[in-house]
Design an enzyme around this catalytic site. Structure first.
Site, PDB file in Angstrom:
ATOM      1  N   GLY A  15       8.904  49.920  14.051  1.00 58.64           N
ATOM      2  CA  GLY A  15       8.705  50.236  15.473  1.00 58.64           C
ATOM      3  C   GLY A  15       9.758  49.539  16.311  1.00 58.64           C
ATOM      4  O   GLY A  15       9.462  49.023  17.384  1.00 58.64           O
ATOM      5  N   ARG A  18      11.919  50.496  20.555  1.00 63.49           N
ATOM      6  CA  ARG A  18      11.597  50.215  21.971  1.00 63.49           C
ATOM      7  C   ARG A  18      10.682  49.004  22.077  1.00 63.49           C
ATOM      8  O   ARG A  18      10.218  48.479  21.060  1.00 63.49           O
ATOM      9  CB  ARG A  18      10.952  51.435  22.625  1.00 63.49           C
ATOM     10  CG  ARG A  18       9.563  51.749  22.109  1.00 63.49           C
ATOM     11  CD  ARG A  18       8.861  52.752  23.022  1.00 63.49           C
ATOM     12  NE  ARG A  18       7.444  52.717  22.802  1.00 63.49           N
ATOM     13  CZ  ARG A  18       6.703  53.781  22.422  1.00 63.49           C
ATOM     14  NH1 ARG A  18       7.273  54.948  22.253  1.00 63.49           N
ATOM     15  NH2 ARG A  18       5.408  53.641  22.257  1.00 63.49           N
ATOM     16  N   VAL A  66       4.872  54.155   9.354  1.00 60.97           N
ATOM     17  CA  VAL A  66       4.332  53.019   8.583  1.00 60.97           C
ATOM     18  C   VAL A  66       3.036  53.336   7.849  1.00 60.97           C
ATOM     19  O   VAL A  66       2.673  52.616   6.925  1.00 60.97           O
ATOM     20  CB  VAL A  66       4.115  51.732   9.426  1.00 60.97           C
ATOM     21  CG1 VAL A  66       5.423  51.116   9.852  1.00 60.97           C
ATOM     22  CG2 VAL A  66       3.200  51.959  10.591  1.00 60.97           C
ATOM     23  N   ASN A  92       6.017  45.129  13.306  1.00 60.30           N
ATOM     24  CA  ASN A  92       5.802  45.226  14.749  1.00 60.30           C
ATOM     25  C   ASN A  92       5.130  46.525  15.170  1.00 60.30           C
ATOM     26  O   ASN A  92       4.499  46.579  16.223  1.00 60.30           O
ATOM     27  CB  ASN A  92       7.163  45.079  15.448  1.00 60.30           C
ATOM     28  CG  ASN A  92       7.113  45.518  16.895  1.00 60.30           C
ATOM     29  OD1 ASN A  92       6.669  44.777  17.770  1.00 60.30           O
ATOM     30  ND2 ASN A  92       7.541  46.751  17.163  1.00 60.30           N
ATOM     31  N   TYR A 157      -8.704  47.910  17.761  1.00 63.52           N
ATOM     32  CA  TYR A 157      -7.449  47.134  17.840  1.00 63.52           C
ATOM     33  C   TYR A 157      -7.711  45.646  17.530  1.00 63.52           C
ATOM     34  O   TYR A 157      -6.945  45.010  16.791  1.00 63.52           O
ATOM     35  CB  TYR A 157      -6.883  47.323  19.240  1.00 63.52           C
ATOM     36  CG  TYR A 157      -5.539  46.706  19.513  1.00 63.52           C
ATOM     37  CD1 TYR A 157      -4.377  47.263  18.986  1.00 63.52           C
ATOM     38  CD2 TYR A 157      -5.422  45.581  20.327  1.00 63.52           C
ATOM     39  CE1 TYR A 157      -3.137  46.717  19.268  1.00 63.52           C
ATOM     40  CE2 TYR A 157      -4.191  45.026  20.614  1.00 63.52           C
ATOM     41  CZ  TYR A 157      -3.044  45.590  20.088  1.00 63.52           C
ATOM     42  OH  TYR A 157      -1.821  45.038  20.374  1.00 63.52           O
ATOM     43  N   LYS A 161      -6.015  43.650  14.431  1.00 63.00           N
ATOM     44  CA  LYS A 161      -5.165  42.471  14.632  1.00 63.00           C
ATOM     45  C   LYS A 161      -5.779  41.220  14.008  1.00 63.00           C
ATOM     46  O   LYS A 161      -5.058  40.355  13.499  1.00 63.00           O
ATOM     47  CB  LYS A 161      -4.885  42.270  16.129  1.00 63.00           C
ATOM     48  CG  LYS A 161      -4.065  43.400  16.767  1.00 63.00           C
ATOM     49  CD  LYS A 161      -2.697  43.579  16.100  1.00 63.00           C
ATOM     50  CE  LYS A 161      -1.766  44.459  16.940  1.00 63.00           C
ATOM     51  NZ  LYS A 161      -0.461  44.668  16.288  1.00 63.00           N
ATOM     52  N   ILE A 190       2.048  41.757  27.694  1.00 62.97           N
ATOM     53  CA  ILE A 190       3.507  41.874  27.721  1.00 62.97           C
ATOM     54  C   ILE A 190       3.894  43.215  28.348  1.00 62.97           C
ATOM     55  O   ILE A 190       3.275  44.242  28.049  1.00 62.97           O
ATOM     56  CB  ILE A 190       4.091  41.794  26.280  1.00 62.97           C
ATOM     57  CG1 ILE A 190       3.560  40.570  25.503  1.00 62.97           C
ATOM     58  CG2 ILE A 190       5.622  41.815  26.310  1.00 62.97           C
ATOM     59  CD1 ILE A 190       3.971  39.211  26.039  1.00 62.97           C
TER      60      ILE A 190
HETATM   61  P1  NAI Z   1       5.267  50.126  22.226  1.00 61.55           P
HETATM   62  O1  NAI Z   1       4.257  51.202  22.261  1.00 61.55           O
HETATM   63  O2  NAI Z   1       6.307  50.053  23.275  1.00 61.55           O
HETATM   64  O3  NAI Z   1       6.011  50.097  20.819  1.00 61.55           O
HETATM   65  C1  NAI Z   1       5.350  50.295  19.609  1.00 61.55           C
HETATM   66  C2  NAI Z   1       6.351  50.734  18.599  1.00 61.55           C
HETATM   67  O4  NAI Z   1       5.681  51.052  17.370  1.00 61.55           O
HETATM   68  C3  NAI Z   1       7.076  51.998  19.035  1.00 61.55           C
HETATM   69  O5  NAI Z   1       8.443  51.891  18.714  1.00 61.55           O
HETATM   70  C4  NAI Z   1       6.386  53.066  18.210  1.00 61.55           C
HETATM   71  O6  NAI Z   1       7.189  54.178  17.957  1.00 61.55           O
HETATM   72  C5  NAI Z   1       6.106  52.307  16.933  1.00 61.55           C
HETATM   73  N1  NAI Z   1       5.095  52.970  16.119  1.00 61.55           N
HETATM   74  C6  NAI Z   1       3.849  53.343  16.479  1.00 61.55           C
HETATM   75  N2  NAI Z   1       3.247  53.967  15.465  1.00 61.55           N
HETATM   76  C7  NAI Z   1       4.119  53.983  14.429  1.00 61.55           C
HETATM   77  C8  NAI Z   1       4.075  54.484  13.108  1.00 61.55           C
HETATM   78  N3  NAI Z   1       3.010  55.117  12.636  1.00 61.55           N
HETATM   79  N4  NAI Z   1       5.170  54.319  12.319  1.00 61.55           N
HETATM   80  C9  NAI Z   1       6.263  53.689  12.791  1.00 61.55           C
HETATM   81  N5  NAI Z   1       6.363  53.204  14.029  1.00 61.55           N
HETATM   82  C10 NAI Z   1       5.300  53.346  14.838  1.00 61.55           C
HETATM   83  O7  NAI Z   1       4.424  48.789  22.181  1.00 61.55           O
HETATM   84  P2  NAI Z   1       4.828  47.246  22.219  1.00 61.55           P
HETATM   85  O8  NAI Z   1       4.076  46.667  23.338  1.00 61.55           O
HETATM   86  O9  NAI Z   1       6.282  47.038  22.110  1.00 61.55           O
HETATM   87  O10 NAI Z   1       4.092  46.761  20.872  1.00 61.55           O
HETATM   88  C11 NAI Z   1       4.736  46.175  19.768  1.00 61.55           C
HETATM   89  C12 NAI Z   1       3.721  45.363  18.981  1.00 61.55           C
HETATM   90  O11 NAI Z   1       3.229  44.307  19.794  1.00 61.55           O
HETATM   91  C13 NAI Z   1       2.490  46.165  18.540  1.00 61.55           C
HETATM   92  O12 NAI Z   1       2.105  45.768  17.254  1.00 61.55           O
HETATM   93  C14 NAI Z   1       1.457  45.750  19.550  1.00 61.55           C
HETATM   94  O13 NAI Z   1       0.150  45.906  19.040  1.00 61.55           O
HETATM   95  C15 NAI Z   1       1.825  44.310  19.785  1.00 61.55           C
HETATM   96  N6  NAI Z   1       1.309  43.745  21.014  1.00 61.55           N
HETATM   97  C16 NAI Z   1       1.703  44.202  22.249  1.00 61.55           C
HETATM   98  C17 NAI Z   1       1.187  43.624  23.397  1.00 61.55           C
HETATM   99  C18 NAI Z   1       1.575  44.083  24.758  1.00 61.55           C
HETATM  100  O14 NAI Z   1       0.993  43.568  25.726  1.00 61.55           O
HETATM  101  N7  NAI Z   1       2.507  44.981  24.947  1.00 61.55           N
HETATM  102  C19 NAI Z   1       0.219  42.542  23.319  1.00 61.55           C
HETATM  103  C20 NAI Z   1      -0.108  42.137  21.991  1.00 61.55           C
HETATM  104  C21 NAI Z   1       0.426  42.718  20.898  1.00 61.55           C
END
Ligand code: NAI
Length: 249
Positions: A15, A18, A66, A92, A157, A161, A190
Site C-alpha cells: 500500500g 499514497r 495483499v 502498511n 478494524y 489491528k 493521521i
Molecule cells: P490510505 O487509505 O491512504 O492508504 C492505504 C493504502 O493501502 C492504499 O495505498 C491502498 O491502496 C492500500 N491497500 C488497501 N487495500 C489493499 C490491498 N488489498 N492490497 C494492496 N494494497 C491495499 O490509508 P493510510 O491512512 O495511509 O493507512 C495506512 C495504514 O495506516 C493502514 O494500515 C491503516 O490502517 C493505518 N492507520 C492509519 C491511521 C490514520 O489515521 N490514517 C491511523 C492508524 C492506522
C-alpha cells in the site's frame, strides 16, 4: 546521518503509493534504500515510483493485492529478483469498513480482517523465508491505536489491528533466532485519505482527545518506521510504538 543510513538495503512497502505508505517509502528511499511499493492501482504505483525516483531514490511499483497469496509470493519474488535480497518489510496496506456492531455486515468484517490481518500474515510468511536465509531482516507492521484501545464503530478494524499486534509479538519470538526483528507502529489520528473519509464530527471528537491538539502527519509515522528500520533499533523487537500525540498512553 541521513542520506546513506540505509544504503544497499531493500525495502518492500505494501500500500505504498499514497498516504502513510508513500511517506514511509519516500523517507526510506531518501535514506538510500531501494524501495518496492505495492498496491492495486498500476497508474498510481507508476506515479509514486516516479516521484521517489525524481527525488533521487530507487523505486519499483508492483501491482499486488495483499489478500492474494499468489500476489504476496509474486511481490516477494519480484523484489528479490530485482534487487537480490529483502531487508525490510513494511506491512502498511489497510482499509476500514466502519459500522456499529449490531449492524455490521459479514462482508465488512471479512474484508477488514482480510486486508489488515491476513494480508500481513501472507506477506510475513512469504518474506520470512528470504530473511531466514539471509539471517537478518526487519518487519514493521502498521497497526493502530484502535488495536490497543478499541474504537466504537470499528469492531472489525480494532480486532484486525489487535490481531496484528499479537502476530507481531509471536513472530518476533519465532524469528529472533535468525536475527529478524519484528515490531509494530500504531498511529493515532493521521491526515490521509482514510481519515478524510471520516465525518467531521467523528474527527473533531477524536481530535479533542489528543493532548498535542493536532492531527498527525504521515511523516510523523514514517519517522518512527525510519528508526525501526535503522541500525539504532538493533536491540528492539516485539514492541508496539505509538505515534498518536498522546491519544492513547
Ligand atoms: P490510505 O487509505 O491512504 O492508504 C492505504 C493504502 O493501502 C492504499 O495505498 C491502498 O491502496 C492500500 N491497500 C488497501 N487495500 C489493499 C490491498 N488489498 N492490497 C494492496 N494494497 C491495499 O490509508 P493510510 O491512512 O495511509 O493507512 C495506512 C495504514 O495506516 C493502514 O494500515 C491503516 O490502517 C493505518 N492507520 C492509519 C491511521 C490514520 O489515521 N490514517 C491511523 C492508524 C492506522
Amino acid at each position: 546521518m541521513g542520506a546513506e543510513a540505509l544504503a544497499g538495503k531493500v525495502v518492500v512497502v505494501t500500500g505504498g503509493s499514497r498516504g502513510i505508505g508513500f511517506a514511509i517509502a519516500s523517507l526510506l528511499a531518501e535514506d538510500g534504500a531501494a524501495v518496492v511499493v505495492s498496491g492495486r492501482d498500476a497508474a498510481r504505483l507508476v506515479r509514486a515510483s516516479e516521484e521517489i525516483e525524481a527525488l533521487g531514490g530507487t523505486a519499483v511499483g508492483v501491482v499486488a493485492d495483499v489478500v492474494s497469496r499468489q500476489d504476496a509470493d509474486r511481490l516477494v519474488d519480484t523484489a528479490r529478483e530485482r534487487f537480490g535480497r529483502i531487508d525490510i518489510l513494511v506491512n502498511n496496506a489497510g482499509i476500514t469498513r466502519d459500522g456499529l456492531l449490531v449492524r455490521m455486515k459479514d462482508a465488512d468484517w471479512d474484508e477488514v480482517i482480510g486486508v489488515n490481518l491476513r494480508g500481513a500474515f501472507l506477506m510475513m510468511r512469504a518474506v520470512s523465508k528470504t530473511m531466514v536465509r539471509q539471517r537478518s531482516g526487519r518487519i514493521i507492521n502498521i497497526a493502530s491505536t484502535a488495536g490497543a484501545m478499541g474504537n466504537a464503530g470499528q469492531v472489525n478494524y480494532s480486532a484486525a489491528k489487535a490481531g496484528l499486534i499479537g502476530m507481531t509479538k509471536a513472530a518476533a519470538r519465532e524469528l529472533a533466532h535468525w536475527g529478524i526483528l519484528v515490531n509494530a507502529v500504531a498511529p493515532g489520528l493521521i491526515e490521509t485519505d482514510m481519515t478524510a473519509a471520516m465525518s467531521a464530527e467523528a474527527r473533531e471528537a477524536l481530535l479533542a482527545q489528543v493532548p498535542l491538539r493536532r492531527i498527525g502527519t504521515s511523516r510523523d509515522v514514517a519517522e518512527m518506521v525510519r528508526f525501526l528500520a535503522g541500525e539504532g533499533a538493533a536491540y528492539v523487537t516485539g514492541q508496539v510504538f505509538h505515534v498518536n500525540g498522546g491519544l492513547y498512553m
